[in-house]
Write an enzyme that holds these catalytic residues in place. Structure first.
Site, PDB file in Angstrom:
ATOM      1  N   LYS A  16      -3.783  -1.888  -8.679  1.00 37.21           N
ATOM      2  CA  LYS A  16      -4.363  -0.559  -7.264  1.00 37.21           C
ATOM      3  C   LYS A  16      -4.060  -0.121  -6.100  1.00 37.21           C
ATOM      4  O   LYS A  16      -4.676   0.361  -5.084  1.00 37.21           O
ATOM      5  CB  LYS A  16      -6.299  -0.420  -7.564  1.00 37.21           C
ATOM      6  CG  LYS A  16      -6.920  -0.120  -6.852  1.00 37.21           C
ATOM      7  CD  LYS A  16      -7.149   1.168  -6.903  1.00 37.21           C
ATOM      8  CE  LYS A  16      -8.236   2.015  -6.794  1.00 37.21           C
ATOM      9  NZ  LYS A  16      -7.736   3.543  -7.224  1.00 37.21           N
ATOM     10  N   TRP A  71       0.378  -9.899 -10.631  1.00 41.56           N
ATOM     11  CA  TRP A  71       1.762  -8.065 -10.220  1.00 41.56           C
ATOM     12  C   TRP A  71       2.732  -8.588 -10.002  1.00 41.56           C
ATOM     13  O   TRP A  71       2.993  -8.826  -9.570  1.00 41.56           O
ATOM     14  CB  TRP A  71       1.110  -6.891  -9.634  1.00 41.56           C
ATOM     15  CG  TRP A  71       1.633  -5.477  -9.542  1.00 41.56           C
ATOM     16  CD1 TRP A  71       1.370  -4.716 -10.282  1.00 41.56           C
ATOM     17  CD2 TRP A  71       2.862  -5.357  -8.966  1.00 41.56           C
ATOM     18  NE1 TRP A  71       2.212  -3.857  -9.979  1.00 41.56           N
ATOM     19  CE2 TRP A  71       3.509  -4.182  -9.381  1.00 41.56           C
ATOM     20  CE3 TRP A  71       3.316  -5.891  -7.435  1.00 41.56           C
ATOM     21  CZ2 TRP A  71       4.801  -4.098  -8.508  1.00 41.56           C
ATOM     22  CZ3 TRP A  71       4.829  -4.722  -7.211  1.00 41.56           C
ATOM     23  CH2 TRP A  71       5.654  -3.904  -7.228  1.00 41.56           C
ATOM     24  N   CYS A  73      -1.539  -8.527  -6.208  1.00 38.72           N
ATOM     25  CA  CYS A  73      -2.309  -9.651  -7.739  1.00 38.72           C
ATOM     26  C   CYS A  73      -4.590  -9.445  -7.403  1.00 38.72           C
ATOM     27  O   CYS A  73      -4.369  -9.393  -6.090  1.00 38.72           O
ATOM     28  CB  CYS A  73      -1.582 -10.477  -7.278  1.00 38.72           C
ATOM     29  SG  CYS A  73       0.550 -10.616  -7.923  1.00 38.72           S
ATOM     30  N   HIS A 120      14.739  27.688  -4.796  1.00 40.26           N
ATOM     31  CA  HIS A 120      15.962  27.130  -3.771  1.00 40.26           C
ATOM     32  C   HIS A 120      16.180  25.748  -4.680  1.00 40.26           C
ATOM     33  O   HIS A 120      17.085  24.752  -3.914  1.00 40.26           O
ATOM     34  CB  HIS A 120      15.087  25.989  -2.350  1.00 40.26           C
ATOM     35  CG  HIS A 120      15.100  27.626  -1.641  1.00 40.26           C
ATOM     36  ND1 HIS A 120      15.708  28.745  -0.580  1.00 40.26           N
ATOM     37  CD2 HIS A 120      13.488  28.724  -1.178  1.00 40.26           C
ATOM     38  CE1 HIS A 120      15.035  29.591  -0.279  1.00 40.26           C
ATOM     39  NE2 HIS A 120      13.618  29.805  -0.826  1.00 40.26           N
ATOM     40  N   GLU A 143      -0.982  16.511  -5.358  1.00 40.07           N
ATOM     41  CA  GLU A 143      -1.433  15.437  -5.422  1.00 40.07           C
ATOM     42  C   GLU A 143      -1.905  15.479  -7.449  1.00 40.07           C
ATOM     43  O   GLU A 143      -1.618  14.207  -7.836  1.00 40.07           O
ATOM     44  CB  GLU A 143      -2.778  15.810  -5.447  1.00 40.07           C
ATOM     45  CG  GLU A 143      -4.204  15.042  -5.563  1.00 40.07           C
ATOM     46  CD  GLU A 143      -3.914  13.064  -5.310  1.00 40.07           C
ATOM     47  OE1 GLU A 143      -2.124  12.816  -4.891  1.00 40.07           O
ATOM     48  OE2 GLU A 143      -4.518  12.479  -6.044  1.00 40.07           O
ATOM     49  N   ARG A 169      -6.076  -4.624  -9.810  1.00 38.75           N
ATOM     50  CA  ARG A 169      -5.189  -5.025  -8.455  1.00 38.75           C
ATOM     51  C   ARG A 169      -3.482  -5.556  -9.707  1.00 38.75           C
ATOM     52  O   ARG A 169      -3.058  -6.171  -9.199  1.00 38.75           O
ATOM     53  CB  ARG A 169      -5.612  -6.576  -7.891  1.00 38.75           C
ATOM     54  CG  ARG A 169      -6.482  -5.328  -7.374  1.00 38.75           C
ATOM     55  CD  ARG A 169      -7.185  -6.674  -6.796  1.00 38.75           C
ATOM     56  NE  ARG A 169      -6.337  -6.414  -5.226  1.00 38.75           N
ATOM     57  CZ  ARG A 169      -6.396  -6.511  -3.778  1.00 38.75           C
ATOM     58  NH1 ARG A 169      -7.678  -6.071  -3.937  1.00 38.75           N
ATOM     59  NH2 ARG A 169      -5.119  -7.286  -3.726  1.00 38.75           N
ATOM     60  N   ASN A 200      -1.872 -14.545  -3.315  1.00 37.86           N
ATOM     61  CA  ASN A 200      -1.275 -12.783  -3.617  1.00 37.86           C
ATOM     62  C   ASN A 200       0.226 -12.514  -2.114  1.00 37.86           C
ATOM     63  O   ASN A 200      -0.398 -13.745  -1.185  1.00 37.86           O
ATOM     64  CB  ASN A 200      -1.892 -12.202  -3.015  1.00 37.86           C
ATOM     65  CG  ASN A 200      -2.690 -12.147  -4.538  1.00 37.86           C
ATOM     66  OD1 ASN A 200      -2.434 -12.254  -5.862  1.00 37.86           O
ATOM     67  ND2 ASN A 200      -3.958 -11.770  -3.761  1.00 37.86           N
ATOM     68  N   GLY A 201       0.598 -12.374  -2.458  1.00 37.89           N
ATOM     69  CA  GLY A 201       1.802 -11.612  -0.692  1.00 37.89           C
ATOM     70  C   GLY A 201       3.095 -12.593  -0.686  1.00 37.89           C
ATOM     71  O   GLY A 201       3.016 -12.658  -2.621  1.00 37.89           O
ATOM     72  N   GLU A 220       1.881   9.420 -13.067  1.00 36.13           N
ATOM     73  CA  GLU A 220       0.975   7.575 -12.754  1.00 36.13           C
ATOM     74  C   GLU A 220       0.138   7.459 -13.893  1.00 36.13           C
ATOM     75  O   GLU A 220       1.096   6.326 -14.547  1.00 36.13           O
ATOM     76  CB  GLU A 220       0.371   7.561 -12.081  1.00 36.13           C
ATOM     77  CG  GLU A 220      -1.027   8.118 -11.662  1.00 36.13           C
ATOM     78  CD  GLU A 220      -1.688   7.229 -10.028  1.00 36.13           C
ATOM     79  OE1 GLU A 220      -1.019   6.198  -9.470  1.00 36.13           O
ATOM     80  OE2 GLU A 220      -1.902   8.125  -9.701  1.00 36.13           O
ATOM     81  N   LYS A 257      -1.082  12.766 -10.454  1.00 34.83           N
ATOM     82  CA  LYS A 257      -2.019  12.120 -11.650  1.00 34.83           C
ATOM     83  C   LYS A 257      -1.086  12.617 -12.550  1.00 34.83           C
ATOM     84  O   LYS A 257      -1.378  11.229 -13.144  1.00 34.83           O
ATOM     85  CB  LYS A 257      -3.017  12.894 -11.155  1.00 34.83           C
ATOM     86  CG  LYS A 257      -4.252  12.741 -10.274  1.00 34.83           C
ATOM     87  CD  LYS A 257      -4.595  11.405  -9.811  1.00 34.83           C
ATOM     88  CE  LYS A 257      -4.264  10.240  -9.177  1.00 34.83           C
ATOM     89  NZ  LYS A 257      -4.430  10.709  -8.023  1.00 34.83           N
TER      90      LYS A 257
END
Ligand code: M6R
Length: 611
Positions: A606, A77, A2, A507, A484, A27, A103-104, A491, A488
């Protein structure tokens, strides 16, 4: 995950806090709130949704805009308790005199809550954070800092907090354990934030709190202590980012701005770091002598998400260019599976933010096992940068979009420079070193030429925007590039996208292929292209539409599919960079065509500062 901002000074606090939250919204963005102390009163506003909604609710109390004083604010968040106004921060004690943003994660909150409830305390939210204001209220005996310290001693878990009280107007108390807090030093005003992006309009002079630090801040004073209430001194750092870098400018999204910044950010990553005289790289922050470098016999790279993908490219570079056995670990795995670290193992944590919880834990594990730890970070003064003690900064400037773009490309470039340095330290001749250095210096130009093709990439992206599944395939250095690219796309567009080694398709996953499952094939003209051409044929035989990335002028793949993205010719080591930029643009335009919130995708934040 957050965002926290706190302010004390001459300005009206609420507008400063709202402006700060906007800069921190990346965030976390499911609810937001603020508390302002003025004239010994506590004013509080909260709302679900984004900061704009909080601003609208705050706008219904016009007096708030004028109240000078101090305050704290938070954008959330959700971890404990769904996004709701009640669960939004700040949380208040029952008397409404102490407000806290946190936060945490407080791991023992259930026990603490039970204990407080048994003493008659009523809780309003489902969060772990709400125990904190109640504990502070219980411990208050006339000094906020001491009450906060007493409350914090009862917590297990992690926190970055800011606290205000109507009993101590003009003051903000802040503390940190495992979740970043930075103090911004202004003229007749001081600020506190979880992230320097929020401080940039006010100051570039900052103090990073260490774990266990607690500080009482007024408009003209910062009183720094440890949790035992003993004064401590911390260095004042100067930030070289400017406020404009953290703004969108004329771009519709931060992501697009950051994609287009890459020629410059890569130039910044390279500047002053190539020595043509010796055909090598100069990475002073590594702080390792040629002799110490020569003793390294194994490299372990740890990171998460895009940073881990950059690390996977590092593995190719270190093994192929420098001949050093290298492995890449998801940072959480590194932390929990008791990795083998020998005295000559070099551990490289990679992190844009420098605050990713699992990567921080990997740094601590590596340090405890006696490894040489040298970090790649973007955020100066971040926890990983400080705890590693040595490393290389990316100089990519603030990356605001949740999807990493310019930080990823700078990580890859710095890994190439590091491989050049280690290669020259071992088996590369001066001329071989200079050849690689020349290639590295050409990267910004290669990327400029990909950016010029944005309109064509957009057209292709729009044709695929209604798909729900995608495969990305590549080989060699283009295998991590495929991972990568798929990350992208998934997300930001919410399309299910899987990155696969092209050889692995047969396979198992090939059974999924049909006209509904497009394949994005990285068919650049580098070793392995012939095999990829074979894989493309196999996909087409199963009616899967194919989008191919090819080297400009290479007609071999062109005849197989109408959807081709061209990148300029370059070696196998460099190819991931222009290719990644093409894939970033592809993902961006697909997401825009689907009407997605590109910069703030659902469920994400983020910086992943919790496990
Ligand atoms: O700040 P870090 O580089 O440590 O972050 C690691 C990941 O959380 C990050 O790369 C994430 O995967 C991005 N959203 C990718 O675009």
């Amino acid at each position: 995950m957050c965002g926290i901002i706190g302010y004390t000074g001459k300005l009206a606090a609420a507008p400063v806090l709202i402006e700060g939250l906007k800069r921190l919204e990346y965030r976390g963005y499911d609810s937001a709130g603020l508390a302002v102390v003025a004239d010994e009163h506590m004013y509080q506003v909260k709302s679900v949704g984004k900061v704009a909604q909080l601003e609208a609710v705050a706008g219904q109390q016009p007096e708030l805009k004028k109240l000078a004083g101090c305050g704290i604010a938070h954008t959330r968040w959700a971890t404990h308790g769904a996004p709701s106004t009640l669960n939004a921060h700040p949380h208040l004690d029952e008397s409404g005199r102490f407000a806290v943003v946190h936060n945490g994660i407080i791991e023992n909150y259930q026990e603490l809550r039970k204990h407080l409830e048994s003493k008659g305390v009523h809780f309003r939210s489902q969060t772990d954070s709400e125990v904190i204001p109640h504990l502070i209220a219980g411990a208050y005996e006339g000094d906020l800092l001491s009450a906060v310290a007493a409350a914090l001693k009862q917590l297990d878990g992690t926190y970055g907090i800011a606290v205000v009280s109507s009993l101590e107007p003009g003051g903000v108390v802040t503390a940190r354990k495992g979740s970043p807090i930075v103090i911004g030093l202004g003229e007749g005003e001081n600020l506190v934030a979880s992230d320097i992006a929020a401080l940039l309009p006010y100051t570039r002079q900052v103090i990073y709190l260490n774990d266990g630090d607690i500080a009482a801040i007024t408009a003209d004073k910062v009183d720094l202590r440890n949790i035992q209430n003993v004064p401590v001194e911390r260095e004042v750092a100067k930030i070289d980012w400017d406020a404009g870098q953290a703004e969108k400018g004329n771009y519709p999204h931060f992501m697009l701005k950051e994609i287009f910044e890459q020629p410059e950010t890569i130039e910044n990553a390279i500047r002053g770091r190539i020595d043509h005289e010796m055909g090598t790289a100069i990475l002073n922050g590594m702080n390792l002598s040629p002799r110490e470098l020569a003793l390294i016999n194994r490299i372990v790279i740890a990171g998460c998400g895009s940073s881990m993908h950059a690390g996977m490219l590092g593995e190719y570079y270190f093994e192929d260019i420098a001949g050093i056995s290298t492995s890449v670990e998801q940072a959480a795995e590194f932390r929990y599976r008791n990795p083998i670290i020998e005295p000559n193992t070099l551990v490289i944590p990679i992190s844009q933010s420098g605050e990713t919880a699992d990567t921080i834990a990997a740094v601590r594990e590596a340090t405890a096992k006696g490894a040489v730890v040298t970090a790649l970070c973007n955020v100066v003064g971040s926890t990983i940068a400080r705890e590693s003690g040595r490393g290389v900064y990316l100089h990519a400037g603030p990356e605001i979009s949740v999807a990493s773009t310019k930080a990823f490309s700078s990580q890859v470039v710095v890994l190439l420079l590091f491989a050049l340095l280690l290669g020259r330290n071992r088996r590369l001749s001066r001329s071989e070193g200079n050849e690689l250095a020349d290639q590295i210096e050409q990267i910004p130009e290669l990327i400029r030429s990909v950016l010029l093709q944005a309109p064509e990439i957009k057209k292709i992206a729009e044709r695929y925007a209604d798909k729900e599944d995608f495969f990305y395939i590549g080989r060699g250095c283009l295998y991590p590039t495929a991972l990568e690219g798929a990350l992208k796309l998934k997300e930001i567009s919410y399309i299910h996208a899987e990155g696969y080694h092209a050889a692995e398709l047969k396979h198992g996953p090939i059974s999924l292929l049909d006209e509904r499952h497009p394949v994005l094939a990285l068919a650049n003209d580098i070793p392995g292209k012939d095999k990829i051409i074979g894989n493309i044929q196999e996909c087409r035989a199963r009616k899967a539409p194919v989008v191919a990335v090819i080297t400009r002028g290479d007609s071999a793949v062109r005849s197989m599919t109408q959807d081709v993205i061209e990148v300029p010719p370059c070696s196998r080591f460099i190819a991931p960079l222009p290719t990644t930029v093409a894939l970033q643009l592809f993902a961006y335009y697909v997401a825009v065509a689907r009407g997605c919130e590109v910069d703030q995708p659902r469920n994400l934040a983020k910086s992943v500062t919790v496990e």
